[in-house]
Design a protein around this motif. Structure first.
Motif, short mmCIF file in Angstrom:
data_model
loop_
_atom_site.label_atom_id
_atom_site.label_comp_id
_atom_site.label_asym_id
_atom_site.label_seq_id
_atom_site.Cartn_x
_atom_site.Cartn_y
_atom_site.Cartn_z
N VAL A 133 0.94 -1.12 -0.06
CA VAL A 133 0.00 0.00 0.25
C VAL A 133 1.07 1.26 0.10
O VAL A 133 1.83 1.35 0.87
N LEU A 134 0.62 2.13 -0.89
CA LEU A 134 1.08 3.49 -0.78
C LEU A 134 0.29 4.37 0.27
O LEU A 134 -1.05 4.64 0.01
N TYR A 135 0.77 4.78 1.21
CA TYR A 135 0.22 5.82 2.11
C TYR A 135 1.19 6.75 2.44
O TYR A 135 2.23 6.72 2.85
N MET A 136 0.72 8.08 2.05
CA MET A 136 1.47 9.32 2.20
C MET A 136 1.12 10.67 3.09
O MET A 136 1.82 11.22 3.65
N SER A 137 -0.13 10.54 3.29
CA SER A 137 -0.69 11.79 3.98
C SER A 137 -2.19 11.39 4.97
O SER A 137 -2.55 10.32 4.64
N GLY A 138 -2.04 12.37 5.96
CA GLY A 138 -2.99 12.07 6.71
C GLY A 138 -4.33 12.40 6.60
O GLY A 138 -5.41 12.13 7.23
N GLY A 139 -4.63 13.10 5.50
CA GLY A 139 -6.20 13.51 5.18
C GLY A 139 -6.02 14.05 3.88
O GLY A 139 -4.91 14.16 3.17
N PHE A 140 -7.23 14.43 3.41
CA PHE A 140 -7.40 15.13 1.95
C PHE A 140 -6.74 16.33 2.16
O PHE A 140 -6.41 16.86 0.94
N ARG A 143 -2.16 16.75 5.00
CA ARG A 143 -1.65 16.97 6.50
C ARG A 143 -0.57 15.67 6.69
O ARG A 143 -0.97 14.80 6.06
N PRO A 144 0.63 15.89 7.26
CA PRO A 144 1.35 14.75 7.66
C PRO A 144 0.95 13.52 8.10
O PRO A 144 -0.04 13.81 8.87
N LEU A 145 1.54 12.39 8.17
CA LEU A 145 1.05 11.41 8.71
C LEU A 145 1.22 11.55 10.29
O LEU A 145 2.15 11.83 10.85
N GLY A 146 0.34 10.71 10.94
CA GLY A 146 0.33 11.10 12.49
C GLY A 146 1.36 10.12 13.08
O GLY A 146 1.75 9.02 12.38
N GLU A 147 1.75 10.03 14.24
CA GLU A 147 2.55 9.52 14.81
C GLU A 147 2.46 7.75 14.68
O GLU A 147 3.38 7.02 14.31
N ARG A 148 1.29 7.51 14.68
CA ARG A 148 0.80 5.87 14.91
C ARG A 148 0.70 5.66 13.20
O ARG A 148 0.55 4.49 13.02
N GLN A 149 0.74 6.57 12.43
CA GLN A 149 0.82 6.33 11.02
C GLN A 149 2.03 6.01 10.17
O GLN A 149 2.18 5.84 9.06
N ARG A 150 3.13 6.19 11.23
CA ARG A 150 4.32 6.73 10.42
C ARG A 150 5.00 5.24 9.82
O ARG A 150 5.47 5.24 8.88
N ARG A 151 4.51 4.20 10.53
CA ARG A 151 5.09 2.63 9.87
C ARG A 151 4.23 2.56 8.70
O ARG A 151 4.79 1.64 7.83
N PHE A 152 3.29 3.20 8.15
CA PHE A 152 2.56 3.03 6.93
C PHE A 152 3.20 3.59 5.70
O PHE A 152 3.32 3.23 4.61
N VAL A 186 -3.35 9.37 -0.32
CA VAL A 186 -2.47 9.76 -1.31
C VAL A 186 -2.97 10.84 -2.28
O VAL A 186 -3.96 11.00 -2.79
N PRO A 187 -1.98 11.73 -2.26
CA PRO A 187 -2.48 13.16 -2.90
C PRO A 187 -2.56 12.80 -4.42
O PRO A 187 -2.08 11.86 -5.10
N ALA A 188 -3.34 13.73 -4.90
CA ALA A 188 -3.73 13.60 -6.34
C ALA A 188 -2.47 13.45 -7.44
O ALA A 188 -2.46 12.57 -8.30
N ASP A 189 -1.46 14.28 -7.26
CA ASP A 189 -0.39 14.06 -8.10
C ASP A 189 0.34 13.08 -7.83
O ASP A 189 0.95 12.34 -8.71
N ALA A 190 0.46 12.30 -6.76
CA ALA A 190 1.06 11.09 -6.57
C ALA A 190 0.29 9.98 -7.10
O ALA A 190 1.02 8.90 -7.74
N ILE A 191 -1.08 10.00 -7.33
CA ILE A 191 -1.63 9.08 -7.99
C ILE A 191 -1.26 9.20 -9.23
O ILE A 191 -1.20 8.16 -9.97
N THR A 192 -1.48 10.42 -9.96
CA THR A 192 -1.08 10.34 -11.42
C THR A 192 0.40 9.85 -11.54
O THR A 192 0.62 9.27 -12.50
#
Length: 425
Positions: A133-140, A143-152, A186-192
């Motif tokens: 899984v590509l996981y890059m941001s914490g919301g639409f 915002r950066p990933l939260g502390e518990r999302q960093r391993r993703f 996943v930000p729009a530009d990263a999907i592209t």
């Protein structure tokens, strides 16, 4: 991307009577799995606040996910995959996002967590479509990933490097595709950019989408469109794609998914457990959509229960019976099973090889007493909860005989040890 490997016409799936009085059926693909969540099934059923929802469940999931390492994930996944084989799943699409150590630092081998899942699948004998899984941001809002999302998390370059290393491991029972966690992650530009990077290869592409109302509302607010509407307008969605959940759709989105050729992965027991909502099955079937089922968080590990509750949810919402039928197929069990098989084979990327995997179900069981070819699937799906799978055959091997996995006792012992460590205070 190219059209996926051809799979059998779903109308051609017919139960076959065996000489010893049992029935042979194709095995079903499981289109959506988070293997580690099997170990927390049943642990989120105490109210934390009156408005408990997916979002409060997610907090517990994050805490639990932070405790896993490659060894414990292997033990949990092996237990899960043995259960899947015993229940009648022969392929699993593993939507895998626990990539790094809990603090976000990579393991010495960046693919260590992925390889633990591959080992679990190989050791149990189930086909695996691994979907890192590509996981890059914490919301639409990016915002950066939260502390518990960093391993993703991954950068796009880091993700593509992982993907390349995993695709080099493919074999006749292992496919590797890609997964976008969700539009919010996943930000729009990263999907592209990701789509462009994989455009020369045909591979499965899966994405969580439109699972919760809150997600739909935030997408509308920040991207000016509903999630499925936005995806169809901004990505080359085609038959290689699988949209996971797609619970909250309007009619134009139903039509758009069908026109794209994408498959929807419906996870009825998890969607019910989390209070997500009901997929618009009647409308999707009427439009000719492709779909399959997954067990997702594994509060249940049973293709029968996923199919049964897919139908029952529709009956409860419409106050009618026998919803999943067509003018050419009046048997609900037959339509559910055969369409879930056809959609599953499309989405797992293992095509004709996976179609040869099969089950032998117990023709001597009371639930199948006097069964005929025309009613076996109705009985299998709707007649009780006694396990009916006697044998499971995958890629010429038989990991399940007499209803039990060949290594079931050893697998369960290691799972119990791992769970004791994971749940220790």
């Amino acid at each position: 991307m190219a059209t996926p490997t051809a799979v059998p016409d779903p109308t051609a799936v017919v139960p076959v009577a065996t000489p010893d009085g049992h029935w042979r059926l194709p095995g079903l693909p499981n289109l959506h799995s988070h293997a580690f969540q099997r170990a927390m099934a049943g642990l989120a059923e105490r109210q934390s606040k009156p408005e408990d929802s997916f979002w409060t469940w997610r907090e517990l999931m994050y805490r639990f996910a932070g405790r896993l390492d490659p060894d414990s994930q292997y033990a949990v996944a092996r237990q899960l995959y043995a259960e899947m084989l015993e229940a009648g799943f022969t392929t699993v699409c593993e939507f895998h996002y626990l990539h790094h150590q809990p603090d976000g630092r990579p393991y010495d081998d960046p693919a260590a967590m992925s390889k633990s899942l591959i080992a679990a699948a190989r050791d149990t004998g189930i086909r695996l479509t691994l979907l890192p899984v590509l996981y890059m941001s914490g919301g639409f809002d990016g915002r950066p990933l939260g502390e518990r999302q960093r391993r993703f998390g991954h950068s796009l370059d880091g993700y593509l490097s992982l993907l390349q290393s995993l695709r080099a491991l493919r074999d006749p029972t292992l496919e590797v595709g890609v997964a976008l966690h969700s539009l919010r992650a996943v930000p729009a530009d990263a999907i592209t950019a990701l789509v462009a990077a994989i455009s020369d290869e045909s591979m499965p592409v899966h994405i969580h989408i439109a699972e919760q109302i809150g997600e739909v509302q935030e997408c509308e607010s920040l991207r000016g469109a509903r999630p499925v509407q936005w995806l169809l307008a901004n990505a080359p969605v085609d038959p290689d794609w699988t949209l996971v959940h797609a619970t909250h759709l309007v009619p134009t989105e139903v039509q758009g998914i069908v026109a794209s050729g994408a498959t929807v992965a419906i996870c009825p027991t998890t969607e019910a457990n989390l209070g997500d909502g009901l997929f618009p099955l009647r409308e999707f079937l009427g439009a000719g959509g492709h779909w399959g089922v997954g067990s997702d968080s594994h509060v249940s590990v049973s293709p029968v229960e996923e199919l049964r509750w897919l139908e029952y949810g529709q009956r409860l919402s419409t106050r009618r019976r026998n919803i999943a039928v067509s003018s050419g197929q009046p048997s609900t069990g037959t339509l559910l099973y055969t369409q879930a098989l056809a959609g599953g084979l499309r989405a797992c990327g293992q095509g004709g090889a996976a179609a040869a995997d099969h089950l032998v179900i117990d023709g001597q069981a009371p639930a199948l007493a006097g069964a005929r070819e025309t009613d076996v699937l109705d009985r299998f799906v709707f007649a009780g909860n006694r396990p009916l799978v006697r044998e499971t055959h995958v890629a010429g091997q038989c990991p399940v005989r007499d209803g039990r996995h060949r290594d079931g006792d050893a697998i369960a012992a290691r799972y119990r040890q791992a769970l004791a460590r994971l749940l220790a205070d």
